[in-house]
Design a protein around this motif. Structure first.
Motif: not given
Length: 640
Positions: A232-247
């Protein structure tokens, strides 16, 4: 010969005389009288020498050599003050339970000292000062919600991963597998393969395997929701791995850098992107709202730097640091900045960590991982502007408290915020209507205090009332039950748990103590009656002398039989129509007059005074259908 010698000696004498005469001065000689010599007085051996003043250095040495006398009262005060100051530090740091224990210990040190507080002015002044300050801290905490209740949190995986020991080399097989993965699976951020990324691939297959597996498992809970918002925000799906690394997909993750939530927002950055943080809630831990905020923030960073790796690096270290690194080197390329060590060492690891996690997660079987993701969290959203106890919500839905807390990690207390139209309560999917239906039977101003109870086998109204410290008649009235009717197993009852209504503000409860602040008109005897204790006990607990009078504002420590303060409203006239013909039993009991407040009901008043509704009706000649109005006065006989 003798004759010759005489003239010769005469000549010699004459010549000497002439020589001496030629040496005289032409000026006449003036004679100088010698001053008389005074005889020095004899010094007596026994006379004392004058005492000279000590120098500054001598005075310092003297003070050091002279030890100050031991002051046991001062020692007690210092030990007590040290505990109190530690409690203040804990309170400011958010460790509320530790703060409460240190505050209590600060008082206990004085009470255990053996001194009679009222007879030692310094100790009494210190003790009463502590009581006032602790009282104010606790009162402020209780006004905000649950008082000294510790907030939940978990360690953030990014701290452990960043400080982990990275292999010096990598297995060549990892490079071959990674190259195969990149050819096989789609990706929408640049997945570079270099020595650092390959070393982290080896790390996650060995020492970092546990963190990797935990993140892959928890990803199942939020992956669907995150994917939808990123799209919905128009950003890459692979940013989900940033979330995995962070928390590691833990909403309560809290890092050493004081960042929190799935996306590890700092307080200021969270506020910038609309994540509210107050006593009641911390929306950095709201999975949905924090994901929306992170997507917007990353989108803004990409627009600033025009590169997703730089945007992610800026997410970690701050956009200002990336801008300065680019200005110093002239390179707008993450790998060049990392190579020249112009960015923080943690940020030099940050992107390789995310890329290594992405490569493994896209084809876990290839790297020896067999992880079953958790089921996706699906929720109903409900907006309730009145405060509600999470235990009441759980009881309404017949689920455990932990389940409702897991769905609402952003709620910091057991109570939701009051008058907050923006607050979202998350419920298990398909339960929204059930909760609203159950809550409809409970007044809005009682949703923090009232509870729901499902009847177990063998339970009676009396047993349930005792458990919740209310009365059977109160439970019967709010549930429209005949008090004599047997209740059925599995039946759900509303429990009217009424908050204490003591004179003035409610007493502050800490451990096994109640602290009562003296009000105008209070005496030791009247306070003892209010708390169902003896005057002697109050004197003992507070080190009061026989003739000590209570000072307005003083805080008394009381250990009541139950941690429930009893009311004693100070009105002197009764409701018109009240019974003037009390029986002999009533005449032997304490009579008080209660002024009805707005919204009060008979069952609430009966519960507060530990009596029954029927008794209040009898004492005041009230019919079954007669309702109360604010300002009415009721006669109450206390059963003491």
């Amino acid at each position: 010969m003798d004759k010759l010698r005489r003239p010769l000696w005469g000549l010699i004498v004459l010549l000497i005389g002439i020589g001496l005469g030629s040496c005289k001065t032409t000026q006449p000689r003036t004679s100088t009288a010698k001053p008389p010599v005074e005889e020095s007085p004899r010094i007596s051996i026994q006379s004392e020498l004058p005492v000279l003043p000590e120098s500054a250095s001598q005075q310092v040495i003297t003070r050091i050599q002279q030890k100050a006398p031991f002051d046991p009262i001062e020692q007690v005060i210092q030990e007590s003050q040290a505990r109190f100051l530690q409690g203040e530090k804990d309170l400011k740091a958010g460790f509320l339970e530790k703060a409460r224990k240190n505050f209590d210990e600060a008082l206990e040190i004085i009470l255990r000292s053996g001194f009679v507080i009222s007879q030692e002015e310094r100790l009494e002044r210190h003790y009463e000062g502590l009581l006032d300050r602790i009282h104010n801290y606790e009162l402020a905490a209780l006004k905000e919600g649950d008082g000294f209740t510790e907030e939940r949190y978990e360690s953030a995986p990014i701290d452990e991963i960043s400080s982990g020991e990275l292999p010096l080399t990598f297995d060549p097989k990892s490079k071959i597998l990674a190259e195969q993965t990149l050819k096989k699976v789609p990706h929408d951020i640049p997945l570079a393969l270099n020595d650092t990324v390959l070393r982290f691939l080896d790390y996650f297959q060995n020492n970092g395997r546990k963190a990797m597996e935990a993140g892959m498992q928890r990803a199942g809970r939020y992956r669907r929701m995150i994917s939808q918002i990123l799209a919905e925000e128009g950003v890459p799906q692979d940013l989900v791995y940033l979330c995995q690394a962070e928390s590691g997909f833990k909403p309560l993750a809290y890092s050493k850098a004081r960042c929190k939530g799935l996306w590890q927002f700092g307080a200021a950055r969270g506020q910038e992107y609309g994540l509210r943080q107050n006593w009641w809630i911390d929306e950095r831990s709201d999975p949905e709202k924090s994901t929306r905020a992170a997507a917007k923030h990353l989108k803004d960073l990409y627009q600033q730097f025009g590169d997703w790796l730089l945007a992610m690096a800026a997410y970690n270290t701050g956009p200002g640091n990336i801008e300065r690194a680019i200005e110093r080197t002239g390179f707008a390329d993450y790998w060049q900045l990392a190579k020249r060590s112009t960015i923080h060492p943690e940020t030099q690891k940050y992107i390789p960590i995310i890329l290594a996690m992405a490569i493994i997660s896209k084809d876990p079987g290839k790297y020896g991982f067999e992880v079953t993701p958790d089921p996706a969290v699906t929720v109903d959203k409900v907006h309730i502007d009145s405060a509600i106890d999470l235990r009441l919500a759980a009881e309404s839905l017949d689920i455990g408290l932990s389940q409702i807390q897991d769905l609402n990690p952003h709620v910091r207390r057991l109570t939701t915020p009051r008058n907050d139209l923006e607050f979202t309560l998350y419920l298990p999917e398909g339960t929204k209507e059930k909760l609203l239906h159950e809550l409809a039977a409970i007044p809005e101003d009682m949703r923090v205090n009232w509870r729901l109870h499902r009847v177990d086998e063998g339970e009676t109204l009396s047993a349930i009332a005792k458990k919740y410290r209310t009365t059977p008649s109160a439970i019967a009235q709010v549930n429209s039950l005949n008090e004599r009717r047997n209740i059925q197993v599995g039946e759900k009852l509303i429990i009217p748990v009424t908050p204490d209504r003591g004179r003035g503000a409610s007493p502050i409860i800490a451990g096994s103590w109640v602290r009562h602040k003296v009000k105008r008109g209070d005496t030791i005897a009247s306070v003892a009656r209010d708390f169902d204790v003896t005057s002697a006990q109050i004197r003992k607990w507070n080190k009061l002398g026989v003739n000590t009078r209570l000072r307005l504002g003083r805080v008394l420590v009381i250990h009541p039989p139950e941690l429930m303060a009893k009311s004693s409203p100070p009105d002197n006239t009764s409701r018109q129509g009240a019974s003037r013909h009390s029986d002999g039993a009533n005449e032997k009991r304490t009579r008080v007059v209660h002024r009805v407040k707005k919204g009060e009901t008979l069952f609430a008043i009966a519960t507060n005074y530990k009596t029954t509704i029927s008794s209040i009706r009898d004492w005041n000649n009230l019919s079954q259908n007669e309702s109360l109005k604010a300002g009415d006065r009721l006669t109450i006989y206390l059963g003491r």
